[in-house]
Each structure stands twice: as C-alpha cells, then as structure tokens.
Scaffold this motif. Structure first.
Motif, PDB file in Angstrom:
ATOM      1  N   ARG A  46       0.858  -1.192   0.000  1.00  0.00           N
ATOM      2  CA  ARG A  46       0.000   0.000   0.000  1.00  0.00           C
ATOM      3  C   ARG A  46       0.891   1.238   0.000  1.00  0.00           C
ATOM      4  O   ARG A  46       1.674   1.445   0.923  1.00  0.00           O
ATOM      5  CB  ARG A  46      -0.912   0.014   1.227  1.00  0.00           C
ATOM      6  N   GLN A  47       0.734   2.048  -1.019  1.00  0.00           N
ATOM      7  CA  GLN A  47       1.612   3.200  -1.172  1.00  0.00           C
ATOM      8  C   GLN A  47       1.544   4.169   0.003  1.00  0.00           C
ATOM      9  O   GLN A  47       2.532   4.805   0.354  1.00  0.00           O
ATOM     10  CB  GLN A  47       1.272   3.942  -2.474  1.00  0.00           C
ATOM     11  N   ASN A  48       0.375   4.291   0.622  1.00  0.00           N
ATOM     12  CA  ASN A  48       0.210   5.265   1.701  1.00  0.00           C
ATOM     13  C   ASN A  48       0.330   4.651   3.089  1.00  0.00           C
ATOM     14  O   ASN A  48      -0.027   5.279   4.083  1.00  0.00           O
ATOM     15  CB  ASN A  48      -1.126   5.985   1.566  1.00  0.00           C
ATOM     16  N   SER A  49       0.817   3.404   3.187  1.00  0.00           N
ATOM     17  CA  SER A  49       0.967   2.796   4.504  1.00  0.00           C
ATOM     18  C   SER A  49       2.101   3.468   5.266  1.00  0.00           C
ATOM     19  O   SER A  49       3.002   4.077   4.688  1.00  0.00           O
ATOM     20  CB  SER A  49       1.246   1.297   4.386  1.00  0.00           C
ATOM     21  N   GLN A  53       5.770   4.792   3.898  1.00  0.00           N
ATOM     22  CA  GLN A  53       6.263   6.143   4.158  1.00  0.00           C
ATOM     23  C   GLN A  53       7.688   6.093   4.684  1.00  0.00           C
ATOM     24  O   GLN A  53       8.552   6.876   4.272  1.00  0.00           O
ATOM     25  CB  GLN A  53       5.353   6.854   5.154  1.00  0.00           C
ATOM     26  N   LEU A  54       7.947   5.160   5.592  1.00  0.00           N
ATOM     27  CA  LEU A  54       9.300   4.998   6.116  1.00  0.00           C
ATOM     28  C   LEU A  54      10.247   4.534   5.016  1.00  0.00           C
ATOM     29  O   LEU A  54      11.369   5.054   4.887  1.00  0.00           O
ATOM     30  CB  LEU A  54       9.296   4.000   7.269  1.00  0.00           C
ATOM     31  N   ASN A  55       9.819   3.548   4.223  1.00  0.00           N
ATOM     32  CA  ASN A  55      10.675   3.045   3.148  1.00  0.00           C
ATOM     33  C   ASN A  55      11.018   4.128   2.129  1.00  0.00           C
ATOM     34  O   ASN A  55      12.127   4.161   1.589  1.00  0.00           O
ATOM     35  CB  ASN A  55       9.995   1.873   2.435  1.00  0.00           C
ATOM     36  N   GLN A  56      10.070   5.029   1.868  1.00  0.00           N
ATOM     37  CA  GLN A  56      10.282   6.040   0.831  1.00  0.00           C
ATOM     38  C   GLN A  56      11.040   7.259   1.334  1.00  0.00           C
ATOM     39  O   GLN A  56      11.838   7.843   0.601  1.00  0.00           O
ATOM     40  CB  GLN A  56       8.931   6.463   0.250  1.00  0.00           C
ATOM     41  N   THR A  57      10.794   7.632   2.590  1.00  0.00           N
ATOM     42  CA  THR A  57      11.407   8.869   3.108  1.00  0.00           C
ATOM     43  C   THR A  57      12.573   8.614   4.046  1.00  0.00           C
ATOM     44  O   THR A  57      13.387   9.502   4.284  1.00  0.00           O
ATOM     45  CB  THR A  57      10.368   9.723   3.848  1.00  0.00           C
TER      46      THR A  57
END
Length: 288
Positions: A46-49, A53-57
């Motif tokens: 889920r993109q907004n999980s 969020q941690l993985n992306q930022t």
C-alpha cells in the motif's frame, strides 16, 4: 463453536473460531477493523501505509506505538537469530519480482539485504531507516493474529478463541479443550505429515515451496522463493505467541542449524525426512 469469516487481509484468508456465545456481526466488525488498521500501517504493497512512508522517506516522527513495538521486536529477533531474521528484505524482494504488482520479473540489479541493525533505528519519537526497505512478512501476520486475539478479549470479553491467519494460528489459554491441527505436507497437496495440539499457544509454518516464481528476465533457469534461501527445509513451530512462532518458522527454514530458544518447539522436514521433531508433535508413519 462459531466460525467467523472468511476475512481477507495481509494477502491471505482469515477465520476466527469462538468457543463461547458471540454476536457474529460485532465480531466481524472488530476483526475487519483491526486487520484494516494493521494493513494500513504495515503493508509493503500500500503506497500510503506507514511502512511505505518509512521506506520512501527514511524517517517517521511521532510514530504509532504499535509501529514502534513491532519494529523494536524485529530488531530484537534479528539479534537473537544471529541476523537470520531480517525485515530489511523489501528492496531485494521487489527486485526479484515479488513486488506490489506481483510482476515476478527480476530486475537487472539485485541489491544485497543490509544488516537490519545497521540501517534501522527505533525510538518512541522517531524511526530512521538509512538503507534498503522493510517488509515485515510472516512476522507481521503473526503479530496481527496475536493482536486480533487480544482485541477480542479486551473489547468483547471473548477469551475462548482460535485466530487463523492463512494457516498460522493462535489458540487462547481458556478454550474448553486443546485444539488439534494438522501439519500440511510441504509438497503434497491434501496430505498431512502429522498433527499438534494447541492451548494458549501460537503455531506457524514456513516453506520455500509455498511462494515460488521462475525468472522472467530472458535468462531463465532459476526459481526464486519468498524466503530467498537455497535450503529446501519446511518448518512447523509452536511457541507462546503466533509472532514468536512465525519468526522461528522463518529463521529455521532459512538456517535449519539455528538453535531455537527453550519456549520454541519445531519440526523440520527436508526431502520427506524429519531433521528435527520437538515435543508435542505427533508425526504420522509414512509408507517407504
């Protein structure tokens, strides 16, 4: 006994068995809500999980206490399994084709899995990830199983339940009688290798044969599995919680030479041969 479900979450099918009078609608509402909240927090797909969020930022501030607890436990298990249990596998799994779109197409560059304790820092006020990406996998399912059982007790007063998340299970201590479950054969559909009885315990199984896919990159020949291991060992584990059982089922499938703690009992099977059989398991005799 009332069986509630099926519920679909975390990539599998869930059932709840209640051994006491229940309101089916109230149970369903609670289970669906708890699993949705958990998936919204921890799903790699889920993109907004919160996990994505941690993985992306690489950073989360004021994280949810459950998020902190789960990642802190993951770090602890990483240490107690000598690094075998490692949730920093998300980037490598995706590059091998086990991605959000289930493309099963290997990318040209496949990164190594970083040492979890080198890239993940967890505190009550922030979580920092400096490399790779996280995927809590079967461990997360075990945590969710335990969480649903706890919520049923805390919010509805139901203490005689079995929670089944895709075959991984927790049975509460107060069920009227111990619950006997079958150990599914790792490669022969519809067959069982034995059984085990649960009461106040969690159960999990792991196998490199469960989720496999071939290379589709034009080079062919190699088959990948979600454990990213060359070992062909299937594991069946009983422990005080489903999360604890899931961790050790995974770790022992990756490295069957690990020594589990005293509160873990396990069966390890390779090529139809039993490598290890812990207390409480009854294995069926098979014809030669």
């Amino acid at each position: 006994m009332a069986v509630q479900g099926p519920y679909h979450a975390l990539g599998t099918v869930w059932f709840v068995e209640c051994f006491e009078p229940v309101d089916d609608g109230v149970v369903r509402e609670l289970v669906v809500r708890e699993l949705e909240v958990f998936e919204q927090m921890f799903s790699r797909f889920r993109q907004n999980s919160m996990l994505n969020q941690l993985n992306q930022t690489g950073r989360l501030t004021a994280p949810d206490p459950l998020f902190v607890s789960v990642l802190s436990d993951a770090l602890r298990y990483h240490e107690t399994t000598n690094g075998v249990f490692n949730i920093a596998v998300g980037e490598r799994l995706s590059s091998l084709g086990y991605d959000a779109h289930y493309s099963f197409t290997k990318q040209q560059a496949v990164p190594e899995v970083p040492v979890l304790s080198d890239v993940l820092t967890v505190s009550d006020d922030k979580v920092v990830l400096t490399g790779g990406s996280l995927d809590i996998g079967g461990f997360g399912k075990g945590v969710a199983i335990d969480l649903v059982a706890s919520r049923l007790a805390d919010k509805l007063g139901l203490t005689q339940v079995l929670v089944n998340g895709g075959g991984d299970i927790f049975v509460t201590e107060r069920v009227p009688e111990p619950v006997t479950i079958s150990l599914v054969h790792p490669t022969e559909a519809g067959s069982a290798i034995g059984e085990v009885t649960l009461k106040g315990q969690g159960f999990a199984a792991s196998s490199p044969f469960l989720r496999t896919w071939p290379d589709h990159d034009g080079h062919g020949g190699k088959t990948h599995n979600h454990l990213m291991t060359e070992n062909e060992v299937a594991t069946y584990v009983v422990a005080p919680s489903a999360a604890h059982a899931d961790v050790w089922a995974t770790a022992l499938a990756i490295n069957p030479d690990l020594e589990p703690p005293a509160d873990v009992q396990a069966v390890l099977v390779k090529d139809n041969k039993v490598l290890q059989c812990g207390e409480g398991f009854e294995l069926f005799e098979r014809e030669a």
